[in-house]
Design an enzyme around this catalytic site. Sequence first.
Site, short mmCIF file in Angstrom:
data_model
loop_
_atom_site.label_atom_id
_atom_site.label_comp_id
_atom_site.label_asym_id
_atom_site.label_seq_id
_atom_site.Cartn_x
_atom_site.Cartn_y
_atom_site.Cartn_z
N CYS A 172 20.38 21.51 35.18
CA CYS A 172 20.49 20.21 34.28
C CYS A 172 19.85 19.11 34.94
CB CYS A 172 21.97 20.03 34.21
SG CYS A 172 22.37 18.94 32.52
N GLU A 222 27.00 28.17 35.38
CA GLU A 222 28.18 27.92 36.27
C GLU A 222 29.45 27.78 35.35
OE1 GLU A 222 25.96 25.62 35.58
OE2 GLU A 222 26.54 23.65 36.20
N HIS A 243 24.01 25.51 31.39
CA HIS A 243 25.04 25.49 32.57
C HIS A 243 25.39 26.96 32.90
CE1 HIS A 243 25.14 21.23 33.79
NE2 HIS A 243 25.06 21.06 32.29
#
Lengths: 74, 229
Positions: free
Chosen positions: B86, B205, B203
């Site tokens: 990002c 994660e 993302h």
Amino acid sequence: MTLKNGVLDPQGKAIGHSLNRLGFPEVGDVRQGKYIELELAETDTAKAKARLEDMCKKLLANTVIENYSIELVG
Amino acid sequence: MKAAVLVFPGSNREGDVAQAIELVTGRRPTMVWHGDGDFEKVDLIVVPGGFSYGDYLRCGAMAAQSPVMAEVKKRAAQGVPVLGICNGFQIVTEAGLLPGTLMRNSHLKFVCADVHLKVETSQSLFTNRYQAGQVIKVPVAHAEGNYFADAETMKKLEDRGQIAFRYCSPEGAVDGSGNPNGSSSNIAGVFNETKTVLGLMPHPENAVEPMFGGTDGKGLFEGMVEALS
């Protein structure tokens, strides 16, 4: 700094549409950019310009998408 | 695998990515402040998401010139893997570690949603746990994720297999329907030439635990552990 030709400028487009809607039908293409004023401790215009070129390339402009122009005042 | 996660003023996903790394390695990564020009030797450097330096000037522009990024550039040149997520993707492109740039979303809105990605290759240290062509679901949250590069660069990226992920429909169709931001050729993530640097807008994660909507991002971290341990 302005976006290079061929790079889509959605913000410029939105501004153009708004102006058309507000009664400015003569507005065609709009390109949006940034304007930065800098004070320099340099009196030699050639040197100042060279330093500013360097600043534009290193930080102020993203040359992948932006053109820049420099104007010396004062 | 020993990892470092960079922290800039305005970063906000550094905790999420640190947690994802700890989940798969059992080891907490080292957090490195932006002013630190030197840090311990690591196997992986992560540039996390957020709004570094308030996105002043351009997203990632100021962070790219910070002392820690000068060191990251040196290490990347030596082959140390770098993952930019990002705002981290924006930072590594501004730092010149990846080609192209991330522009304002074509619809001008911040987009926060789950998206589908097509994995373009399994031949990288980041994507070896996925199959080429596999569709994964991960979230995005950004206003400047519209990938742009000039025609010559785009051709090079395609020819050299440097496109890592493309936005797609849930069925895997790479078309306008799955593209959340207007990215050229639906690009969601790109590699450098040696595939040791990966930048992506989504993302992964935030897709590592079932409780938070899915685990499709976990493969990225597991793959890196496999490749780098």
